[in-house]
Design a protein around this motif. Structure first.
Motif, PDB file in Angstrom:
ATOM      1  N   THR A   1      17.357  -3.584 -12.073  1.00 38.20           N
ATOM      2  CA  THR A   1      16.526  -4.344 -13.007  1.00 38.20           C
ATOM      3  C   THR A   1      15.402  -5.096 -12.311  1.00 38.20           C
ATOM      4  OG1 THR A   1      18.047  -6.229 -12.831  1.00 38.20           O
ATOM      5  CG2 THR A   1      18.453  -4.645 -14.612  1.00 38.20           C
ATOM      6  N   GLU A   2      15.478  -5.244 -10.992  1.00 39.55           N
ATOM      7  CA  GLU A   2      14.458  -6.002 -10.278  1.00 39.55           C
ATOM      8  C   GLU A   2      13.303  -5.109  -9.844  1.00 39.55           C
ATOM      9  OE1 GLU A   2      15.944  -9.988  -8.354  1.00 39.55           O
ATOM     10  OE2 GLU A   2      16.661  -8.260  -7.203  1.00 39.55           O
ATOM     11  N   ARG A   3      12.147  -5.751  -9.706  1.00 31.05           N
ATOM     12  CA  ARG A   3      10.948  -5.039  -9.265  1.00 31.05           C
ATOM     13  C   ARG A   3      10.318  -5.786  -8.107  1.00 31.05           C
ATOM     14  NH1 ARG A   3       7.184  -3.100 -14.066  1.00 31.05           N
ATOM     15  NH2 ARG A   3       7.652  -0.997 -13.341  1.00 31.05           N
ATOM     16  N   LEU A   4       9.503  -5.072  -7.341  1.00 32.59           N
ATOM     17  CA  LEU A   4       8.731  -5.712  -6.291  1.00 32.59           C
ATOM     18  C   LEU A   4       7.716  -6.670  -6.912  1.00 32.59           C
ATOM     19  CD1 LEU A   4       8.024  -2.586  -4.051  1.00 32.59           C
ATOM     20  CD2 LEU A   4       9.706  -4.391  -3.621  1.00 32.59           C
ATOM     21  N   PRO A   5       7.289  -7.698  -6.189  1.00 32.27           N
ATOM     22  CA  PRO A   5       6.266  -8.608  -6.728  1.00 32.27           C
ATOM     23  C   PRO A   5       5.021  -7.833  -7.153  1.00 32.27           C
ATOM     24  CG  PRO A   5       7.175  -9.452  -4.671  1.00 32.27           C
ATOM     25  CD  PRO A   5       7.728  -8.075  -4.835  1.00 32.27           C
ATOM     26  N   GLU A   6       4.382  -8.313  -8.207  1.00 28.65           N
ATOM     27  CA  GLU A   6       3.228  -7.601  -8.767  1.00 28.65           C
ATOM     28  C   GLU A   6       1.918  -7.963  -8.081  1.00 28.65           C
ATOM     29  OE1 GLU A   6       3.232  -8.368 -12.912  1.00 28.65           O
ATOM     30  OE2 GLU A   6       5.021  -7.165 -13.315  1.00 28.65           O
ATOM     31  N   THR A   7       1.867  -9.099  -7.409  1.00 25.23           N
ATOM     32  CA  THR A   7       0.634  -9.542  -6.762  1.00 25.23           C
ATOM     33  C   THR A   7       0.962 -10.209  -5.428  1.00 25.23           C
ATOM     34  OG1 THR A   7       0.663 -11.764  -7.748  1.00 25.23           O
ATOM     35  CG2 THR A   7      -0.439  -9.999  -9.010  1.00 25.23           C
ATOM     36  N   LEU A   8      -0.055 -10.391  -4.610  1.00 30.57           N
ATOM     37  CA  LEU A   8       0.112 -11.109  -3.348  1.00 30.57           C
ATOM     38  C   LEU A   8       0.534 -12.550  -3.612  1.00 30.57           C
ATOM     39  CD1 LEU A   8      -0.288 -10.921  -0.231  1.00 30.57           C
ATOM     40  CD2 LEU A   8      -2.599 -11.794  -0.601  1.00 30.57           C
TER      41      LEU A   8
ATOM     42  N   ALA B   1       8.054   1.362   0.532  1.00 29.44           N
ATOM     43  CA  ALA B   1       7.141   0.370  -0.040  1.00 29.44           C
ATOM     44  C   ALA B   1       5.998  -0.021   0.883  1.00 29.44           C
ATOM     45  CB  ALA B   1       7.921  -0.888  -0.419  1.00 29.44           C
ATOM     46  N   ALA B   2       6.232  -0.036   2.189  1.00 29.19           N
ATOM     47  CA  ALA B   2       5.261  -0.608   3.131  1.00 29.19           C
ATOM     48  C   ALA B   2       3.969   0.189   3.156  1.00 29.19           C
ATOM     49  CB  ALA B   2       5.863  -0.665   4.529  1.00 29.19           C
ATOM     50  N   ASP B   3       2.904  -0.440   3.614  1.00 31.54           N
ATOM     51  CA  ASP B   3       1.648   0.271   3.835  1.00 31.54           C
ATOM     52  C   ASP B   3       1.176   0.040   5.264  1.00 31.54           C
ATOM     53  OD1 ASP B   3       0.062  -2.202   3.843  1.00 31.54           O
ATOM     54  OD2 ASP B   3       0.287  -2.204   1.667  1.00 31.54           O
TER      55      ASP B   3
ATOM     56  N   SER C   1      -2.870  -4.226  -1.402  1.00 31.01           N
ATOM     57  CA  SER C   1      -1.563  -3.563  -1.289  1.00 31.01           C
ATOM     58  C   SER C   1      -0.898  -3.395  -2.648  1.00 31.01           C
ATOM     59  CB  SER C   1      -0.640  -4.372  -0.378  1.00 31.01           C
ATOM     60  OG  SER C   1      -1.133  -4.458   0.939  1.00 31.01           O
ATOM     61  N   TYR C   2      -1.130  -4.356  -3.538  1.00 30.51           N
ATOM     62  CA  TYR C   2      -0.422  -4.365  -4.823  1.00 30.51           C
ATOM     63  C   TYR C   2      -1.114  -3.484  -5.864  1.00 30.51           C
ATOM     64  CZ  TYR C   2       2.221  -7.785  -2.383  1.00 30.51           C
ATOM     65  OH  TYR C   2       3.021  -8.367  -1.440  1.00 30.51           O
TER      66      TYR C   2
END
Length: 425
Positions: free
Chosen positions: A364-371, A329-331, A290-291
């Motif tokens: 300034t925030e981002r989604l997590p980069e990894t599981l 964002a979802a898959d 997903s990431y």
């Protein structure tokens, strides 16, 4: 059409129904089912059908207690791709312990509770989905390859678009199941397609999503190709996402004098989701693969919103007379019941606090980069622990970390992802 239990039993008698598929999903949103003879359905409505919980991913949370499937009569549909003699119907199920209490890991029940919380707070949510998938050629042995079914682009037509007839058959199949797609098209990626659905209640939207995935897989197989919902099956091409649109309004028959509130309510709901999205990204994006999609092409990475096209997390309706929100964002490998449920809870929190959207395209925030990072954030979230039972959250975290360790230790990480996800998702 919505049937009662007695009406279904009568329908079986009159329409040569021989088998009933009792359908549910595991904690990760993967469809499961048990088939029973139609003659057993009356007993099943009353007593359920036992399943081996330890053999279902995530259901070890039952700690050895027996679990039972109880079909939801309102979800009955005929499966059009099965034989017309000795026909097959399907119903989604709730999952309970032997004493009748709901199983904590029944994600369908989780969403039903979220919907009830919304009604108790005085609001009604409606959800719609736009779902992407890719079609790939099979080899001479009928096994899937990584060769796309075609090399067409966005909204291309036949003969470049070789999936036109497959999309048509998927839509006709869904229509026979009582599901009405809004539109379908070839998407930007090679062999990539999208089918969109109208808004409905959260529970119906989640059921529709899983029915859609099942129909796509079945129709693709009939056409001799492989359908994959893997978020990023081709490293050099677009990924497969699921855009979830929703609107929320006062649950008071939408009285005219309250119509002016709707715009502010929806904005606060969107702000609530933006505030909490990092904490439940583990649910919207539940695999290592997903990431690989997030932050690529137009898939979002930054937690920003806009009313224009782009790679933002949230897109607000650009039309002043509409009040819808789209989460991008979802898959399509998420558990839709958990995902929609957490969207409702975070939206309600935003509404309750009167949360305000930040400036457009600012954040300034981002989604997590990894599981792994998504699991770390989820573990520290009091918000998730407020709604997801402790034993269920612990199972989700453990499975995610096990998957991450498998991936991290793999010599060929791309081959690991292909083996784990390409055929199964």
């Amino acid at each position: 059409m919505v049937y009662s239990e007695n009406e279904i039993l009568q329908y079986i008698e009159e329409n040569d129904i021989k088998f009933v598929k009792l359908t549910f999903c595991d904690l990760h949103g993967r469809l499961k089912n048990i088939s029973i003879l139609s003659s057993e359905l009356a007993v099943t409505f009353e007593h359920g059908v036992r399943i081996a919980a330890k053999k279902v991913s995530g259901f070890e949370a039952a700690n050895g207690r027996d679990l039972y499937l109880f079909p939801d009569a309102k979800t009955m549909t005929v499966l059009p791709w099965r034989p017309q003699q000795g026909r097959v119907i399907r119903m989604f199920c709730f999952i309970r312990y032997k004493d009748g209490t709901p199983f904590e890991g029944d994600s369908r029940y989780f969403l039903k509770k979220a919907m009830k919380a919304a009604v108790n707070a005085g609001f009604c949510f409606r959800f719609g989905t736009s779902c992407e998938f890719m079609l790939f050629l099979n080899d001479e042995n009928g096994m899937p390859t990584k060769v796309p079914h075609d090399f067409a682009g966005y909204c291309d037509t036949a003969p470049d678009d070789k999936g036109e007839n497959i999309r048509r058959d998927v839509c006709l199949t869904l229509e026979q199941m009582g599901i009405q797609p809004v539109s379908s098209r070839h998407e930007s990626g090679c062999g990539q397609h999208e089918i969109d659905f109208n808004s409905s209640s959260a529970l119906k939207a989640a059921d529709t999503f899983l029915s859609f995935k099942s129909a796509v897989k079945s129709v693709a197989e009939v056409h001799g190709v492989h359908a994959s919902f893997m978020p990023k099956p081709l490293r050099s091409d677009c990924g497969n996402g699921m855009h979830i649109s929703f609107t929320v309004f006062p649950d008071s028959d939408f009285l005219e004098e309250r119509a002016s509130e709707c715009g502010d309510i929806v904005k606060s709901a969107a702000a609530g989701i933006m505030e909490r999205i990092r904490e439940f990204t583990l649910l919207t994006n539940s695999t290592v693969n997903s990431y690989a999609r997030l932050g690529e092409f137009t898939a979002p990475r930054d937690i920003i919103w806009s009313d224009e096209e782009g790679s933002q997390l949230i897109r607000m309706s650009p039309d002043s007379d509409e009040t819808s929100v789209e989460l991008r964002a979802a898959d399509c490998v998420c558990n839709p019941y958990l995902t929609l449920g957490m969207m409702i809870y975070s939206a309600l929190e935003g509404i309750d606090s009167g949360a305000l959207l930040p400036e457009k395209n600012c954040g300034t925030e981002r989604l997590p980069e990894t599981l792994e990072k998504a699991a770390d954030i989820a573990e520290k979230s009091d918000f998730l622990r407020k709604y997801i039972p402790e034993n269920i959250l612990e199972v989700l975290l453990r499975h995610s970390r096990e998957e991450w360790r498998e991936y991290s230790s793999a010599y060929d990480k791309e081959a690991f992802e292909d083996k784990k996800y390409f055929i199964s998702l």
